[in-house]
Design a protein around this motif. Structure first.
Motif, PDB file in Angstrom:
ATOM      1  N   LYS A  61       2.143  13.473   0.494  1.00 50.65           N
ATOM      2  CA  LYS A  61       1.620  15.083   1.084  1.00 50.65           C
ATOM      3  C   LYS A  61       1.259  15.518   2.353  1.00 50.65           C
ATOM      4  CE  LYS A  61      -3.114  17.494  -0.500  1.00 50.65           C
ATOM      5  NZ  LYS A  61      -4.369  17.739  -1.188  1.00 50.65           N
ATOM      6  N   ASP A  62      -0.266  14.367   3.203  1.00 57.07           N
ATOM      7  CA  ASP A  62      -0.204  14.414   4.702  1.00 57.07           C
ATOM      8  C   ASP A  62       0.885  14.207   5.710  1.00 57.07           C
ATOM      9  OD1 ASP A  62      -2.653  15.013   3.851  1.00 57.07           O
ATOM     10  OD2 ASP A  62      -3.208  12.601   3.842  1.00 57.07           O
ATOM     11  N   ASN A  63       2.060  14.117   5.137  1.00 54.92           N
ATOM     12  CA  ASN A  63       3.332  13.475   6.320  1.00 54.92           C
ATOM     13  C   ASN A  63       3.601  12.677   6.537  1.00 54.92           C
ATOM     14  OD1 ASN A  63       4.800  15.765   5.329  1.00 54.92           O
ATOM     15  ND2 ASN A  63       3.071  17.087   6.202  1.00 54.92           N
ATOM     16  N   LYS A  64       2.665  11.269   5.836  1.00 56.00           N
ATOM     17  CA  LYS A  64       2.157   9.664   6.690  1.00 56.00           C
ATOM     18  C   LYS A  64       3.124   8.870   7.018  1.00 56.00           C
ATOM     19  CE  LYS A  64      -1.959   9.355   7.927  1.00 56.00           C
ATOM     20  NZ  LYS A  64      -2.710   9.420   8.706  1.00 56.00           N
ATOM     21  N   LEU A  65       4.022   8.624   7.975  1.00 57.70           N
ATOM     22  CA  LEU A  65       4.709   7.813   8.558  1.00 57.70           C
ATOM     23  C   LEU A  65       4.535   6.595   7.702  1.00 57.70           C
ATOM     24  CD1 LEU A  65       6.930   7.422  10.317  1.00 57.70           C
ATOM     25  CD2 LEU A  65       5.566   6.047  12.227  1.00 57.70           C
ATOM     26  N   THR A  66       5.963   5.755   6.610  1.00 53.90           N
ATOM     27  CA  THR A  66       4.996   5.054   6.374  1.00 53.90           C
ATOM     28  C   THR A  66       6.335   4.843   5.735  1.00 53.90           C
ATOM     29  OG1 THR A  66       6.090   5.802   3.705  1.00 53.90           O
ATOM     30  CG2 THR A  66       3.603   6.241   4.178  1.00 53.90           C
ATOM     31  N   TYR A  67       6.944   3.405   5.350  1.00 53.99           N
ATOM     32  CA  TYR A  67       8.420   2.447   4.346  1.00 53.99           C
ATOM     33  C   TYR A  67       8.622   3.213   3.673  1.00 53.99           C
ATOM     34  CZ  TYR A  67       7.461  -1.679   7.818  1.00 53.99           C
ATOM     35  OH  TYR A  67       7.472  -2.358   8.258  1.00 53.99           O
ATOM     36  N   VAL A  68       8.159   4.138   2.736  1.00 53.01           N
ATOM     37  CA  VAL A  68       8.502   4.863   1.892  1.00 53.01           C
ATOM     38  C   VAL A  68       9.368   5.676   1.630  1.00 53.01           C
ATOM     39  CG1 VAL A  68       8.478   6.340  -0.238  1.00 53.01           C
ATOM     40  CG2 VAL A  68       7.180   3.927  -0.535  1.00 53.01           C
ATOM     41  N   SER A  69       8.388   6.752   3.304  1.00 57.45           N
ATOM     42  CA  SER A  69       8.592   7.965   3.500  1.00 57.45           C
ATOM     43  C   SER A  69       9.979   7.609   4.777  1.00 57.45           C
ATOM     44  CB  SER A  69       7.884   8.636   4.235  1.00 57.45           C
ATOM     45  OG  SER A  69       7.188   8.107   5.389  1.00 57.45           O
ATOM     46  N   LEU A  70      10.332   6.177   5.489  1.00 58.00           N
ATOM     47  CA  LEU A  70      10.919   6.205   6.299  1.00 58.00           C
ATOM     48  C   LEU A  70      12.299   5.583   5.878  1.00 58.00           C
ATOM     49  CD1 LEU A  70      11.471   6.472   9.678  1.00 58.00           C
ATOM     50  CD2 LEU A  70      10.784   4.049   9.060  1.00 58.00           C
ATOM     51  N   VAL A  71      12.593   4.216   4.924  1.00 51.45           N
ATOM     52  CA  VAL A  71      13.697   4.496   4.223  1.00 51.45           C
ATOM     53  C   VAL A  71      13.538   4.407   2.919  1.00 51.45           C
ATOM     54  CG1 VAL A  71      13.249   2.295   6.183  1.00 51.45           C
ATOM     55  CG2 VAL A  71      12.346   2.600   4.098  1.00 51.45           C
ATOM     56  N   ASP A 116       0.881  -1.221  -0.249  1.00 51.44           N
ATOM     57  CA  ASP A 116       0.097  -0.011   0.042  1.00 51.44           C
ATOM     58  C   ASP A 116       0.977   1.628  -0.305  1.00 51.44           C
ATOM     59  OD1 ASP A 116      -2.404  -0.931  -0.087  1.00 51.44           O
ATOM     60  OD2 ASP A 116      -3.460   0.360   2.081  1.00 51.44           O
ATOM     61  N   ASP A 117       1.466   0.914   0.916  1.00 53.29           N
ATOM     62  CA  ASP A 117       2.839   2.091   1.027  1.00 53.29           C
ATOM     63  C   ASP A 117       3.593   2.337  -0.056  1.00 53.29           C
ATOM     64  OD1 ASP A 117       1.750   2.827   3.370  1.00 53.29           O
ATOM     65  OD2 ASP A 117       4.011   1.786   4.557  1.00 53.29           O
ATOM     66  N   ILE A 118       3.668   1.679  -1.116  1.00 48.54           N
ATOM     67  CA  ILE A 118       4.322   2.077  -2.455  1.00 48.54           C
ATOM     68  C   ILE A 118       3.457   2.195  -3.518  1.00 48.54           C
ATOM     69  CG2 ILE A 118       6.524   0.412  -3.846  1.00 48.54           C
ATOM     70  CD1 ILE A 118       7.159  -0.880  -2.059  1.00 48.54           C
ATOM     71  N   LEU A 119       2.364   2.350  -3.303  1.00 51.87           N
ATOM     72  CA  LEU A 119       1.321   2.165  -4.597  1.00 51.87           C
ATOM     73  C   LEU A 119       1.461   3.408  -4.278  1.00 51.87           C
ATOM     74  CD1 LEU A 119      -0.452  -1.518  -4.490  1.00 51.87           C
ATOM     75  CD2 LEU A 119       0.935  -0.193  -6.463  1.00 51.87           C
ATOM     76  N   ASP A 120       0.727   3.559  -3.235  1.00 49.21           N
ATOM     77  CA  ASP A 120       0.470   5.608  -2.952  1.00 49.21           C
ATOM     78  C   ASP A 120       1.733   6.416  -3.679  1.00 49.21           C
ATOM     79  OD1 ASP A 120      -1.021   7.083  -1.569  1.00 49.21           O
ATOM     80  OD2 ASP A 120       0.891   8.053  -0.681  1.00 49.21           O
ATOM     81  N   TYR A 121       2.864   6.014  -3.534  1.00 46.05           N
ATOM     82  CA  TYR A 121       4.214   6.566  -3.759  1.00 46.05           C
ATOM     83  C   TYR A 121       4.243   6.044  -5.461  1.00 46.05           C
ATOM     84  CZ  TYR A 121       9.431   7.680  -4.373  1.00 46.05           C
ATOM     85  OH  TYR A 121       9.700   8.857  -5.019  1.00 46.05           O
ATOM     86  N   GLU A 122       4.404   5.551  -6.134  1.00 43.19           N
ATOM     87  CA  GLU A 122       4.531   5.297  -6.969  1.00 43.19           C
ATOM     88  C   GLU A 122       3.161   5.236  -8.420  1.00 43.19           C
ATOM     89  OE1 GLU A 122       8.498   2.604  -7.762  1.00 43.19           O
ATOM     90  OE2 GLU A 122       6.061   1.385  -7.517  1.00 43.19           O
ATOM     91  N   ILE A 128      11.985   4.162  -0.986  1.00 45.73           N
ATOM     92  CA  ILE A 128      11.041   3.462  -1.643  1.00 45.73           C
ATOM     93  C   ILE A 128      12.049   2.082  -2.248  1.00 45.73           C
ATOM     94  CG2 ILE A 128      12.531   4.619  -4.189  1.00 45.73           C
ATOM     95  CD1 ILE A 128       8.679   2.828  -3.795  1.00 45.73           C
ATOM     96  N   ASP A 129      13.161   1.834  -2.370  1.00 43.47           N
ATOM     97  CA  ASP A 129      14.095   1.304  -2.683  1.00 43.47           C
ATOM     98  C   ASP A 129      14.318   0.177  -1.747  1.00 43.47           C
ATOM     99  OD1 ASP A 129      14.601   1.693  -5.561  1.00 43.47           O
ATOM    100  OD2 ASP A 129      16.488   2.813  -5.310  1.00 43.47           O
ATOM    101  N   GLU A 130      14.128   0.476  -0.720  1.00 51.79           N
ATOM    102  CA  GLU A 130      14.690  -0.116   0.765  1.00 51.79           C
ATOM    103  C   GLU A 130      13.598  -0.501   1.211  1.00 51.79           C
ATOM    104  OE1 GLU A 130      16.292  -2.327   3.981  1.00 51.79           O
ATOM    105  OE2 GLU A 130      17.152  -1.400   2.004  1.00 51.79           O
ATOM    106  N   ALA A 131      11.793   0.482   0.621  1.00 48.98           N
ATOM    107  CA  ALA A 131      10.455  -0.278   1.022  1.00 48.98           C
ATOM    108  C   ALA A 131      10.471  -1.981   0.348  1.00 48.98           C
ATOM    109  CB  ALA A 131       9.901   0.462   0.987  1.00 48.98           C
TER     110      ALA A 131
END
Length: 296
Positions: A244-254, A223-229, A256-259
């Motif tokens: 946009k909402d500054n949510k804590l996700t795997y993408v925002s934290l590490v 879900d995190d990856i799809l929201d980004y891509e 896209i590649d590491e997620a």
């Protein structure tokens, strides 16, 4: 994905939706709240959680008439959570599965009530005398599900997720939030769907519940990856909202590649685990692959 799986998935999607429709008709039909509940729960979802229930049932050839009750109750719980998740005070989303969310199509008050109604309907389904399983097993399923979605489960996860917005937390905090929001419900599906088998074995139940917990992690990271891509049209909901909402996700934290790497590692772990489960795991294997490879 094989043709056999496509046929199996389509058949069981229709099966659970027909069962859900039947229960909804028994409620306050021909009323506004009935219409809102139907809009929020019978709006073309992928039914992954119901399919997971039936796929686990295939392992021990469990009676599908029994699995119908678990599958439909979990789908109503999921629908309730999405209706509330979309509310202005939560994620404030206008689209769900390509259609207006409940509070947009109707209003916020009706959406809240519809979510409340669907949650109670899920427990009505599990507690009905028509659900023909041992009473002790029925109590265990109801207790486990209520715990997984309550103040120690999904509700807590949502609360932590809101609190985590705009704050920098670590990977462990993120894992905990996503386990509470998503993983525990997957875990319940695994334990409940296997518990109703004719001769469940504790060691197999442990493996299945662990697998389902890992699958919940994959579902959320994807879900995190799809929201980004992805985009609105493909997702059927607003894309890019996490950033946009500054949510804590795997993408925002590490990133896209590491997620994607973390997601791949979980998928490999599941594939190893599924080999240790005896019985027919063909549909379970293909369902897991579909969830991992999904585009929306």
């Amino acid at each position: 994905m094989t043709e056999d799986f496509r046929f199996w998935a389509d058949e069981h999607q229709k099966r659970v939706e027909n069962f859900m429709m039947r229960f909804l008709k028994e409620e306050s039909s021909n009323s506004l709240i009935h219409e809102v509940c139907s809009h929020g729960s019978l709006n073309g979802g992928k039914r992954f959680r119901a399919l997971l229930c039936y796929a686990i049932g295939e392992i021990s050839k469990t009676d599908k008439l029994i699995l119908d009750y678990i599958a439909s109750s979990v789908e109503f719980i999921h629908a309730y959570s999405l209706i509330h998740d979309d509310l202005p005070a939560m994620d404030n989303d206008d689209l769900r599965r390509g259609k207006p969310t409940c509070h947009v199509k109707y209003d916020e008050a009706q959406a809240i009530l519809a979510g409340d109604g669907l949650q109670s309907l899920a427990f009505k389904i599990l507690s009905t005398p028509k659900f023909l399983i041992d009473d002790q097993k029925k109590i265990e399923i109801i207790h486990t599900l209520s715990d997984a979605i309550g103040v120690n489960g999904m509700v807590k996860g949502q609360s932590l997720d809101i609190k985590a917005t705009l704050k920098v937390l670590g990977i462990r905090e993120l894992e905990k939030i996503q386990e509470l929001k998503t993983g525990l419900l997957f875990n319940v599906i695994g334990s409940a769907s296997y518990l109703v088998a004719k001769k469940p074995k504790e060691e197999i139940k442990v493996k299945i519940t662990k697998l389902c917990l890992l699958l919940g992690k994959i579902y959320q990271i994807t879900d995190d990856i799809l929201d980004y891509e992805s985009n609105d049209k493909v997702l059927g909901k607003t894309s890019g909202k996490d950033k946009k909402d500054n949510k804590l996700t795997y993408v925002s934290l590490v990133g896209i590649d590491e997620a994607k790497k973390i997601n791949s590692d979980y998928f490999i772990e599941i594939k190893k685990l599924i080999k240790l489960i005896p019985g027919n795991t063909i549909f379970l294997t293909e369902l897991i692959e579909k969830i991992y490879q999904r585009s929306h």
